[in-house]
Motif scaffolding. Structure first.
Motif, PDB file in Angstrom:
ATOM      1  N   ARG A  97       0.826  -1.204   0.000  1.00 36.62           N
ATOM      2  CA  ARG A  97       0.000   0.000   0.000  1.00 36.62           C
ATOM      3  C   ARG A  97       0.863   1.258   0.000  1.00 36.62           C
ATOM      4  N   ILE A  98       1.938   1.226   0.776  1.00 38.47           N
ATOM      5  CA  ILE A  98       2.831   2.390   0.817  1.00 38.47           C
ATOM      6  C   ILE A  98       3.488   2.599  -0.535  1.00 38.47           C
ATOM      7  N   ASP A  99       4.000   1.518  -1.136  1.00 36.72           N
ATOM      8  CA  ASP A  99       4.662   1.639  -2.435  1.00 36.72           C
ATOM      9  C   ASP A  99       3.689   2.105  -3.508  1.00 36.72           C
ATOM     10  N   GLU A 100       2.449   1.636  -3.424  1.00 35.80           N
ATOM     11  CA  GLU A 100       1.439   2.064  -4.398  1.00 35.80           C
ATOM     12  C   GLU A 100       1.171   3.560  -4.272  1.00 35.80           C
ATOM     13  N   ALA A 101       1.117   4.041  -3.013  1.00 34.84           N
ATOM     14  CA  ALA A 101       0.905   5.472  -2.797  1.00 34.84           C
ATOM     15  C   ALA A 101       2.077   6.279  -3.338  1.00 34.84           C
ATOM     16  N   ARG A 102       3.268   5.752  -3.221  1.00 32.52           N
ATOM     17  CA  ARG A 102       4.460   6.470  -3.691  1.00 32.52           C
ATOM     18  C   ARG A 102       4.505   6.542  -5.209  1.00 32.52           C
ATOM     19  N   THR A 103       4.180   5.440  -5.852  1.00 38.16           N
ATOM     20  CA  THR A 103       4.277   5.421  -7.317  1.00 38.16           C
ATOM     21  C   THR A 103       3.074   6.068  -7.984  1.00 38.16           C
ATOM     22  N   GLY A 104       1.921   6.045  -7.317  1.00 38.81           N
ATOM     23  CA  GLY A 104       0.708   6.556  -7.954  1.00 38.81           C
ATOM     24  C   GLY A 104       0.404   7.998  -7.652  1.00 38.81           C
ATOM     25  N   HIS A 105       1.243   8.659  -6.855  1.00 38.22           N
ATOM     26  CA  HIS A 105       0.956  10.024  -6.478  1.00 38.22           C
ATOM     27  C   HIS A 105       1.587  10.986  -7.460  1.00 38.22           C
ATOM     28  N   ALA A 106       0.891  12.064  -7.755  1.00 37.93           N
ATOM     29  CA  ALA A 106       1.357  12.997  -8.772  1.00 37.93           C
ATOM     30  C   ALA A 106       2.411  13.961  -8.250  1.00 37.93           C
ATOM     31  N   THR A 107       2.437  14.194  -6.956  1.00 37.07           N
ATOM     32  CA  THR A 107       3.377  15.159  -6.397  1.00 37.07           C
ATOM     33  C   THR A 107       4.790  14.596  -6.418  1.00 37.07           C
ATOM     34  N   VAL A 108       5.761  15.482  -6.652  1.00 38.66           N
ATOM     35  CA  VAL A 108       7.150  15.039  -6.723  1.00 38.66           C
ATOM     36  C   VAL A 108       7.616  14.525  -5.372  1.00 38.66           C
ATOM     37  N   VAL A 109       7.288  15.286  -4.308  1.00 36.42           N
ATOM     38  CA  VAL A 109       7.630  14.811  -2.965  1.00 36.42           C
ATOM     39  C   VAL A 109       6.572  13.808  -2.558  1.00 36.42           C
ATOM     40  N   LEU A 110       6.977  12.578  -2.466  1.00 37.83           N
ATOM     41  CA  LEU A 110       6.032  11.506  -2.142  1.00 37.83           C
ATOM     42  C   LEU A 110       6.044  11.285  -0.639  1.00 37.83           C
ATOM     43  N   PRO A 202       0.379  18.600  13.950  1.00 34.25           N
ATOM     44  CA  PRO A 202       0.422  18.856  12.507  1.00 34.25           C
ATOM     45  C   PRO A 202       0.438  20.341  12.160  1.00 34.25           C
ATOM     46  N   ASP A 203      -0.268  21.155  12.934  1.00 39.41           N
ATOM     47  CA  ASP A 203      -0.269  22.597  12.665  1.00 39.41           C
ATOM     48  C   ASP A 203       1.126  23.175  12.850  1.00 39.41           C
ATOM     49  N   GLY A 204       1.778  22.799  13.949  1.00 39.49           N
ATOM     50  CA  GLY A 204       3.111  23.329  14.204  1.00 39.49           C
ATOM     51  C   GLY A 204       4.138  22.860  13.195  1.00 39.49           C
ATOM     52  N   MET A 205       3.961  21.650  12.641  1.00 46.45           N
ATOM     53  CA  MET A 205       4.915  21.121  11.666  1.00 46.45           C
ATOM     54  C   MET A 205       4.665  21.629  10.251  1.00 46.45           C
ATOM     55  N   GLN A 206       3.508  22.259  10.036  1.00 51.17           N
ATOM     56  CA  GLN A 206       3.147  22.649   8.677  1.00 51.17           C
ATOM     57  C   GLN A 206       4.225  23.496   7.989  1.00 51.17           C
ATOM     58  N   PRO A 207       4.853  24.495   8.650  1.00 50.39           N
ATOM     59  CA  PRO A 207       5.888  25.273   7.945  1.00 50.39           C
ATOM     60  C   PRO A 207       7.180  24.504   7.722  1.00 50.39           C
ATOM     61  N   TRP A 208       7.319  23.339   8.343  1.00 51.01           N
ATOM     62  CA  TRP A 208       8.600  22.629   8.301  1.00 51.01           C
ATOM     63  C   TRP A 208       8.544  21.344   7.492  1.00 51.01           C
ATOM     64  N   TRP A 209       7.478  21.180   6.695  1.00 51.54           N
ATOM     65  CA  TRP A 209       7.452  20.034   5.799  1.00 51.54           C
ATOM     66  C   TRP A 209       8.484  20.242   4.691  1.00 51.54           C
ATOM     67  N   PRO A 210       9.278  19.248   4.375  1.00 47.26           N
ATOM     68  CA  PRO A 210      10.263  19.389   3.285  1.00 47.26           C
ATOM     69  C   PRO A 210       9.582  19.750   1.974  1.00 47.26           C
ATOM     70  N   PRO A 211      10.219  20.603   1.195  1.00 49.37           N
ATOM     71  CA  PRO A 211       9.603  21.072  -0.056  1.00 49.37           C
ATOM     72  C   PRO A 211       9.811  20.061  -1.179  1.00 49.37           C
ATOM     73  N   PRO A 212       9.135  20.271  -2.308  1.00 52.70           N
ATOM     74  CA  PRO A 212       9.377  19.403  -3.473  1.00 52.70           C
ATOM     75  C   PRO A 212      10.812  19.541  -3.961  1.00 52.70           C
ATOM     76  N   SER A 213      11.341  18.470  -4.481  1.00 48.81           N
ATOM     77  CA  SER A 213      12.696  18.473  -5.033  1.00 48.81           C
ATOM     78  C   SER A 213      12.645  18.869  -6.503  1.00 48.81           C
ATOM     79  N   ALA A 214      13.479  19.859  -6.855  1.00 47.04           N
ATOM     80  CA  ALA A 214      13.497  20.306  -8.252  1.00 47.04           C
ATOM     81  C   ALA A 214      13.968  19.204  -9.183  1.00 47.04           C
ATOM     82  N   TYR A 215      14.733  18.264  -8.666  1.00 47.01           N
ATOM     83  CA  TYR A 215      15.261  17.167  -9.483  1.00 47.01           C
ATOM     84  C   TYR A 215      14.421  15.890  -9.340  1.00 47.01           C
ATOM     85  N   GLY A 216      13.366  15.973  -8.546  1.00 48.61           N
ATOM     86  CA  GLY A 216      12.510  14.802  -8.363  1.00 48.61           C
ATOM     87  C   GLY A 216      13.192  13.669  -7.631  1.00 48.61           C
ATOM     88  N   ARG A 217      14.138  13.991  -6.743  1.00 53.82           N
ATOM     89  CA  ARG A 217      14.897  12.945  -6.060  1.00 53.82           C
ATOM     90  C   ARG A 217      14.692  12.978  -4.549  1.00 53.82           C
TER      91      ARG A 217
END
Length: 680
Positions: A97-110, A202-217
């Protein structure tokens, strides 16, 4: 730092270097006042002089070349990635299920938010991904304890220095360094994995979520027991994590004991043990360690768990934490309760969870939280320390809000799609809550559950088998917890309702035997409710083709029934209120004829009493006919000269004599009236 000062400006070209000076500290607060420009070439050495304004004087500093920084060695692992537990289960279905979510998600940061209650193995799954990423060549793995936002910021700041993120010289605080690291994540060509373990805010962590990677890595993996909608925003996919499957739990226990050379402790109760522990990975880990340490087989441990007064802290002691989880099972299960208690609706999380804990862990219906009983209970147990101006009354709306609050904090599961089992919690969570419920509060909790279930029974559709089954299992759970307390709060009527729902008579017999024994012990042998329970037990015997036991039970109860009937009739007559004793006796006679037979002594006695009542009501013909039947039966069973036969014969003869006298007297009166009419 030593600085040469004079009233004249030093020459700009050949000042002497300051002894011991190693360049400006990029985190020093004095840099807010100092304009420092460093030009780097080749090995990043300083080649220009810097003017610093201090107390109105201009001073000339000659900055020596900066020490060259060692290049970053990849791959790099930062933070304390937990070691995999002994006999770690890969949990193929969950990983899929985790791998499916990673491969099927459109966002670069999975990002997968592994959401689940305490002890289900979220951290271990995240650790497995971290170890796997290192072996697959991911260049940077950062493990972040995200239970507090400040800790996450500190780890980010440390990571920024380790990867030599740009613009660190301009950073004034750990927050600035953390932002520099997030910017580096967004722009670096290096591959990375950030694990945010145990997000509690979750509210406090919202500004500290890692951003999308420009290289998709870039990849992010987070764990939390929260169920907030915010977690699924920002392009994040949520994967719910449950307990082990039955097969995974059995495999874990066997491999764990085998690795400790303790396979001799496995026995036929191993499967029952894993089921009793609810397949909870944390509990299984502690239980396996206890079994190994104490050298007890699974059967002995299961008996201690089910039949002893030991608490969860006794059954899962601290020394059984061989995997380094850092807390005992009960503490892990209730970790979020204090926080939830302080959230809106303030003060209702704890009483609501206590109520849910005495019901069936497999689920109860939403409608229970809309009952008047729950509203009364929550209102009575809302702490006096509620916010100023807040009403202490808690109606169905606030009860529902408390339920959703517990769901968000992972203390129970509230899922409308589950139908009549919409509200569920793990059995060990329920036990931990019950163990931490004060003794003076327990009667109120049991009373509230009893009254709420009673309200549901009154509205339960008779043709919906699933709803009624759910109600029965919840009554069973309440009975298992409350014991005699359920009888003290007048809740034993629930037990009789549940007992009448057994479809298999052979299974119903032990239930009614226990119920009647408890009723006799607590209410008394001749109590009306005890007699009702014994009558239901007799019916159950009949259904199970145990006729001899059924007849014996009914015969034993006849004297008590007769005494009860006599007391009832006497009391009604003293109160001079009309009573349909004929209907009552007719009903009793019909039951005895069907169960005991027409010639049973108890049946004959009831027939005599009914005949006497007929005679007093003026139904002399019916009375005589009934007594004639009794005489025939008594002559056949007891003989003509038996005292009871003679008593009935004498009574019948007396009635016949009275009937003849009445007949002759009425005839004479009619004849006189006729002669009078003729003469007139």
């Amino acid at each position: 730092m030593s600085v040469s000062e004079s009233g004249d400006a030093l020459a700009t070209g050949g000042g002497e270097a300051l002894s011991g000076y190693r360049g400006p500290d990029p985190r020093s607060s004095s840099n807010a006042e100092a304009a420092v420009t460093v030009e780097r070439s080749g090995n990043a050495s300083a080649s220009a002089a810097h003017a610093v304004a201090i107390s109105g004087h201009v001073n000339q500093l000659i900055v020596p070349p900066l020490a060259p920084q060692a290049p970053v060695v990849w791959p790099l692992r930062l933070g304390s990635v937990p070691a995999l537990a002994s006999s770690f289960q890969d949990r193929t279905a969950v990983r899929a299920r985790i791998d499916e979510a990673r491969t099927g998600h459109a966002t670069v940061v999975l990002t997968q938010v592994l959401s689940g209650g305490g002890g289900v193995g979220k951290t271990q799954l995240a650790a497995a991904y971290a170890h796997q990423s290192l072996t697959e060549g991911i260049e940077l793995v950062v493990w972040v304890d995200a239970s507090e936002t400040e800790q996450a910021v500190a780890v980010y700041a440390h990571a920024a220095r380790c990867v030599q993120a740009p613009n660190l010289a301009l950073s004034k605080s750990p927050e600035d360094e953390a932002r520099a690291f997030l910017q580096w994540l967004a722009t670096t060509p290096h591959s990375w994995l950030i694990v945010l373990d145990d997000i509690t805010d979750p509210d406090g962590m919202q500004p500290w979520w890692p951003p999308p990677s420009a290289y998709g890595r870039g990849q992010v993996l987070a764990t939390t027991r929260r169920h907030d909608a915010l977690l699924s925003g920002g392009g994040r996919a949520v994967v719910d994590i449950d307990t082990y499957s039955a097969e995974e739990a059995d495999t874990y226990l066997r491999e764990r004991l085998n690795s400790a050379h303790a396979t001799h402790l496995l026995d036929e109760q191993a499967e029952a043990l894993t089921k009793t522990l609810g397949y909870l990975p944390l509990a299984l880990s502690h239980a396996a360690a206890y079994i190994i340490n104490e050298d007890v087989p699974c059967t002995d441990y299961l008996n201690r768990f089910n039949h002893s007064a030991a608490s969860l802290d006794d059954l899962f002691p601290r020394q059984a934490d061989t995997e380094g989880y850092g807390r005992q099972v009960a503490a892990a299960l209730l970790l979020s309760l204090n926080v939830a208690q302080a959230c809106e609706p303030v003060g209702l999380a704890t009483p609501a969870l206590r109520l849910a804990a005495v019901l069936d862990p497999a689920g109860h219906p939403h409608s229970l939280w809309a009952t008047d009983a729950v509203s009364r209970y929550l209102s009575a147990h809302r702490p006096a320390s509620a916010p100023a101006g807040a009403s202490t009354e808690a109606g169905p709306t606030q009860a529902r809000a408390a339920l959703r609050l517990l769901h968000r904090y992972g203390l129970l599961t509230d899922t409308a799609q589950a139908g009549p089992r919409a509200v569920r919690l793990h059995a060990l969570t329920a036990r931990a809550v019950r163990e931490h419920t004060p003794s003076d509060t327990q009667p109120d909790v049991v009373k509230a559950a009893t009254d709420a279930l009673t309200e549901l029974l009154e509205d339960a559709p008779t043709n919906n088998g699933e709803d009624r089954t759910v109600l029965r299992t919840n009554i069973d759970s309440l009975d298992a917890y409350a014991g005699d307390l359920l009888w003290e709060v007048e809740g034993h009527h629930l037990l009789r309702w549940a007992g009448r729902g057994w479809s298999l008579a052979s299974a119903a017999v032990p239930y009614w035997q226990r119920l009647t024994a408890t009723s006799e012990r607590l209410l008394g042998r001749s109590h009306p409710k005890t007699l009702i329970a014994r009558r239901d037990l007799a019916w159950t015997y009949f259904r199970a083709d145990r006729f001899k036991e059924a007849f014996a039970l009914l015969r034993e109860d006849l004297p008590h029934q007769e005494q009860r009937l006599a007391r009832h009739l006497a009391a009604r007559r003293l109160r001079q209120k009309p009573i349909d004793t004929v209907a009552l006796l007719e009903d009793t006679l019909a039951v005895r004829e069907r169960l005991l037979g027409p010639e049973d002594p108890a049946t004959l006695t009831c027939r005599v009493n009914l005949a006497l009542e007929y005679w007093q009501r003026g139904k002399t013909s019916d009375a005589a006919l009934l007594l004639e039947r009794v005489l025939i039966d008594r002559e056949a069973t007891l003989g003509t000269h038996h005292p009871r036969t003679l008593s009935v014969a004498n009574r019948l003869e007396s009635w016949r004599s009275e009937h003849k006298k009445y007949w002759w007297s009425s005839k004479r009166l009619l004849a006189r009236a006729h002669r009078a009419d003729s003469n007139g």
